[in-house]
Design a protein around this motif. Structure first.
Motif, PDB file in Angstrom:
ATOM      1  N   SER A 186       0.849  -1.200   0.000  1.00 12.53           N
ATOM      2  CA  SER A 186       0.000   0.000   0.000  1.00 12.53           C
ATOM      3  C   SER A 186       0.881   1.245   0.000  1.00 12.53           C
ATOM      4  N   PRO A 187       0.672   2.150  -0.976  1.00 10.83           N
ATOM      5  CA  PRO A 187       1.493   3.376  -0.989  1.00 10.83           C
ATOM      6  C   PRO A 187       1.273   4.220   0.261  1.00 10.83           C
ATOM      7  N   PHE A 188       0.077   4.117   0.832  1.00 11.63           N
ATOM      8  CA  PHE A 188      -0.240   4.930   2.015  1.00 11.63           C
ATOM      9  C   PHE A 188       0.523   4.412   3.235  1.00 11.63           C
TER      10      PHE A 188
ATOM     11  N   ASP B  58      -5.645   7.133   8.354  1.00 14.46           N
ATOM     12  CA  ASP B  58      -5.366   7.993   7.196  1.00 14.46           C
ATOM     13  C   ASP B  58      -3.896   8.429   7.191  1.00 14.46           C
ATOM     14  N   SER B  59      -3.235   8.107   6.078  1.00 12.06           N
ATOM     15  CA  SER B  59      -1.789   8.382   6.000  1.00 12.06           C
ATOM     16  C   SER B  59      -1.465   9.860   6.168  1.00 12.06           C
ATOM     17  N   THR B  60      -2.291  10.740   5.609  1.00 13.76           N
ATOM     18  CA  THR B  60      -1.985  12.169   5.710  1.00 13.76           C
ATOM     19  C   THR B  60      -2.100  12.637   7.159  1.00 13.76           C
TER      20      THR B  60
ATOM     21  N   ARG C 108     -11.734   0.497   8.115  1.00  7.60           N
ATOM     22  CA  ARG C 108     -10.925  -0.644   7.672  1.00  7.60           C
ATOM     23  C   ARG C 108      -9.885  -0.307   6.627  1.00  7.60           C
ATOM     24  N   LYS C 109      -9.487   0.945   6.583  1.00  3.45           N
ATOM     25  CA  LYS C 109      -8.457   1.324   5.619  1.00  3.45           C
ATOM     26  C   LYS C 109      -7.092   1.241   6.287  1.00  3.45           C
ATOM     27  N   ILE C 110      -6.098   0.799   5.528  1.00  2.00           N
ATOM     28  CA  ILE C 110      -4.722   0.860   6.010  1.00  2.00           C
ATOM     29  C   ILE C 110      -4.037   2.070   5.373  1.00  2.00           C
ATOM     30  N   PRO C 111      -3.178   2.764   6.125  1.00  2.00           N
ATOM     31  CA  PRO C 111      -2.631   2.439   7.442  1.00  2.00           C
ATOM     32  C   PRO C 111      -3.499   2.952   8.596  1.00  2.00           C
TER      33      PRO C 111
ATOM     34  N   PRO D  51      -7.132  -5.854   5.710  1.00  2.00           N
ATOM     35  CA  PRO D  51      -8.418  -5.176   5.931  1.00  2.00           C
ATOM     36  C   PRO D  51      -9.608  -6.125   5.776  1.00  2.00           C
TER      37      PRO D  51
ATOM     38  N   ASP E 240      -1.975  10.774  -3.776  1.00  2.55           N
ATOM     39  CA  ASP E 240      -3.011  10.059  -3.011  1.00  2.55           C
ATOM     40  C   ASP E 240      -4.340   9.973  -3.751  1.00  2.55           C
TER      41      ASP E 240
END
Ligand SMILES: N[C@@H](CCC(=O)N[C@@H](CS)C(=O)NCC(=O)O)C(=O)O
Length: 214
Positions: free
Chosen positions: A9-11, A61-63, A47-50, A33, A97
């Motif tokens: 996952s890029p995030f 949320d990566s941001t 259920r989203k990674i990361p 997930p 993103d």
């Protein structure tokens, strides 16, 4: 500090690269997930990674997570101080993103994640559509790359986010091609030469290799 996710996952990669740039120790907690652990679900209700767990603090949320890491440890900075450079850094994170992953993800999921990791056939028509969409996006990236970094002279979250996404596209051989996109390829090589990159790439290669039965 734990970051839940899977390294393709890029995030997830973005968060680990930021932590590595800043020297913040972060443990990668592997998470699927589709079969979420309760601690992961508590941190990422959608259920989203990361997802991040830092003591009793949880965040998804990566941001949001890289904003937390940057505030915890401002140096070395990933956010330029100059108004224009700062705004460009945020733009390139957003570009990665949303625009880049939306097109590239169509190819990645249908040619790699589905068939190779999940045992599900990919939809070649969707992959082809993603490829068509990627053409002008990669041309745009080429037009934005000079001798330095994307936001200007300072390495920033923009470089990290775009390169993190391109690394995912590497699974389907879509990293910048020096023959067609020489400036983007040279910029990408500069990002991937950083020590933060090698650190996460080694872990990623091991985990993905295992998932592919190597
Ligand atoms: N805006 C989110 C996006 C996270 C995201 O979409 N992650 C994907 C993996 S690349 C995911 O968890 N997908 C599983 C799902 O949607 O159920 C971020 O920056 O963290």
């Amino acid at each position: 500090m734990k970051v839940y996710g899977f390294p393709i996952s890029p995030f997830v990669r973005k968060v680990h690269l930021v932590a590595a740039e800043k020297g913040i120790p972060v443990e990668l907690a592997l998470s699927n997930p589709a079969d979420p652990a309760p601690e992961f679900l508590a941190a990422s209700p959608f259920r989203k990674i990361p997802a991040l767990v830092d003591g009793d603090f949880t965040l998804c949320d990566s941001t949001a997570i890289v904003t937390y890491l940057d505030a915890l440890q401002p140096e070395p900075s990933i956010t330029p101080g100059d108004a224009k450079a700062k705004a460009r850094a945020i733009w390139f994170e957003e570009f990665a993103d949303t625009i880049l992953i939306a097109a590239g993800g169509k190819v990645l999921f249908n040619r790699f994640v589905g068939p190779r990791l999940m045992g599900r056939p990919g939809d070649e028509a969707v992959a082809e559509q993603g490829l068509q969409e990627l053409g002008p996006i990669m041309d745009y990236l080429e037009s934005q790359c000079g001798d330095g970094w994307l936001a200007d002279d300072e390495f920033s979250i923009g470089d990290i986010a775009v390169a993190a996404t391109l690394r995912s596209l590497g699974y389907i051989d879509l990293e910048p091609n020096p023959a067609t996109h020489p400036r983007a390829a040279a910029w990408y090589a500069r990002v991937t030469a950083r020590p933060s990159w090698a650190q996460f790439a080694a872990l990623e290669d091991k985990i993905v290799g295992r998932a592919l039965g190597r």
